[in-house]
Design an enzyme around this catalytic site. Structure first.
Site, short mmCIF file in Angstrom:
data_model
loop_
_atom_site.label_atom_id
_atom_site.label_comp_id
_atom_site.label_asym_id
_atom_site.label_seq_id
_atom_site.Cartn_x
_atom_site.Cartn_y
_atom_site.Cartn_z
N HIS A 83 40.58 7.74 2.10
CA HIS A 83 41.40 8.83 1.57
C HIS A 83 42.47 9.13 2.60
CE1 HIS A 83 41.93 12.65 -0.82
NE2 HIS A 83 42.64 12.89 0.27
N CYS B 126 37.19 15.31 1.66
CA CYS B 126 37.27 13.85 1.46
C CYS B 126 37.78 13.08 2.66
CB CYS B 126 38.16 13.52 0.27
SG CYS B 126 37.78 14.37 -1.25
#
Ligand code: CA
Ligand code: CA
Length: 479
Positions: free
Chosen positions: A125, A68
């Site tokens: 993220h 991510c």
């Protein structure tokens, strides 16, 4: 910009709002199990499929990092991991790194050029997302958890996967308890409002990221006894170099032997749950698309849909990402122009790194010199006579994969290599790197590898994902 495309864009944008809006949809951990990509015969994603039909579907699109944080850092900065040093998950709010992480990030760039920026759900993220957008919806969460996690409907006295989020099952009881449902609702509300500037609306969904929990109705479409399992080979890693097995080994995630126990019981449940999650998230995407179509912005909005990386469901002995193979790197990437004017598919090797320069060109904003990707306009226009040979994915410093139209090449930091011919081996089962017949193919790929690998970024995670990784980080001076 191609003259026809420029004309189309100018005609579809009203006089009062000369620049197109952008609807940017990011999905978490969605692999090619999407109807229009054909990654699984039972994938049911009618809304993503209809977006593909009115836009350009890139069938050979890949992330630049199969996890991510680094994937999103690359996509939103427009820079490759080997130049930023962001190879694993960033740690906490990156307050000391505003210059790199926020000032030049894609939404901020649009804001600096007059756009209203709005974000909801998971877009970034690893750092404070509210720094990126002028208007912020709920960041969303993974979702509620059952009181006793299912643990694959399997009772283990000493669960080796404690600490991972990996689990699957029908929960909660209704969609409205899912943060992704709230995310879609917030996006709907913004699309119903009047905005005095062109907007960049980013909508980030969490599913099908683990845990694979969605309400039971999404499981009902595909009864357990009808689930088709993805093709796997138990000996698949035998021809993978040791460093490849070590790099990709994440002990806390379930492997193939667990899935295949008891006549594939958990394999069927895991596959069923992932497919249920993809259909659930597809439905949320559909709500946002419907809201756009019903809004004043239906005819002057560019739509981009991406996933941050793929996912393995048993292939290469894993239920996870973190790989340099096709299941980890391949992602859905769809770009739809106002009016649905470029309906086609492209199999050229492209990456999420290309999203940033593409959106700048489509919106008529000045190009950013640091962008390492390429605008996809030539592929939208089908004037693609000259395109890159391969697209790069990197996982942990010094480990790279290159995907061309026909091949995947992997080179690890110690020089070990893999080569797969997708024309005859789409599952990447047979490593042919040692076959002298492919010397010229290897030579071409070796010449396309990065010339250097930046040191690990200063704010990388101090919690590496396995012991090997810990040694790797220590060796590179990361604390
Ligand atoms: Ca992800
Ligand atoms: Ca193999």
């Amino acid at each position: 910009m191609n003259a026809l495309l420029a004309l189309t864009l100018s005609l579809t944008c009203s006089n009062t709002q000369p620049q197109p809006n952008v609807l940017f949809i990011a999905i978490d951990d969605l692999n090619d199990w999407v109807g229009c990509l054909g990654g699984h015969p039972q994938a049911h994603t009618p809304n993503i499929d209809r977006l593909a039909r009115r836009g350009t579907l890139f069938t050979n699109a890949h992330c630049q990092a199969p996890i991510c944080g680094p994937s999103r850092a690359s996509m939103l900065s427009g820079r490759y991991p080997h130049t930023t040093g962001v190879y694993v998950q960033p740690k906490g709010p990156l307050d000391n790194d505003q210059k790199f992480f926020s000032g030049q990030m894609l939404p901020r760039y649009f804001a600096r050029h007059g756009y209203l920026t709005m974000g909801v759900g998971k877009i970034h993220h690893g750092f404070t997302q509210t720094r990126s957008f002028e208007v912020n919806g709920p960041k969303g969460r993974s979702g509620p958890k059952p009181p006793n996690e299912f643990r694959f409907h399997y009772h283990l006295p000493d669960n080796p996967w404690s600490g991972t989020q990996t689990d699957w099952g029908a929960f909660p009881d209704v969609d409205s308890k899912m943060p992704d449902y709230e995310t879609a609702g917030w996006a709907e509300e913004q699309l119903q409002k009047q905005h005095d500037r062109p907007f960049f609306l980013a909508v980030g969904f969490h599913r099908p990221h683990v845990p694979f929990y969605v309400p039971e109705k999404w499981f009902d479409r595909l009864p357990l006894n009808s689930v088709q399992l993805p093709p796997v080979r138990t000996d698949d890693l035998d021809d993978v170099p040791q460093i490849g097995r070590d790099l990709h080994a994440v002990p806390k995630y379930p492997g193939l032997s667990f899935l295949t126990e008891n006549d594939n019981e958990q394999f069927k449940r895991c596959t069923q749950a992932y497919l249920a999650c993809t259909t659930f998230v597809d439905h949320q995407v559909g709500r946002v698309l419907d809201a756009l179509d019903a809004s004043d912005y239906a005819n002057n909005t560019i739509i981009v849909l991406v996933s941050d990386h793929g996912y393995h469901l048993g292939e290469k002995d894993r239920v996870s990402k973190h790989g340099l193979w096709e299941e980890s790197t391949r992602v859905p990437l769809i770009i739809s122009l106002p009016g649905g004017t470029t309906t086609r598919t492209s199999n050229k090797p492209v990456g999420l790194i290309d999203v940033y320069p593409t959106l700048l060109e489509l919106a008529g904003l000045p190009a950013k010199a640091e962008n390492a990707g390429r605008s996809l306009l030539p592929l939208l226009n089908k004037s693609d006579t000259s395109w890159r040979h391969s697209i790069l994915t990197t996982y942990a410093r010094g480990n790279h994969s290159l995907r061309s139209e026909d091949y995947r090449y992997i080179r690890y930091e110690n020089g070990a290599e893999e080569l797969y011919d997708h024309r005859s081996d789409p599952q990447e089962w047979k490593n042919i790197a040692a076959n002298p017949a492919h010397a010229n193919v290897l030579k071409k790929f070796r010449n396309e590898l990065p010339q250097g690998d930046a040191p690990y970024h200063a704010r990388q995670s101090p919690k590496p994902i396995n012991a090997w990784f810990q040694k790797h980080l220590n060796r590179n001076g990361v604390r």
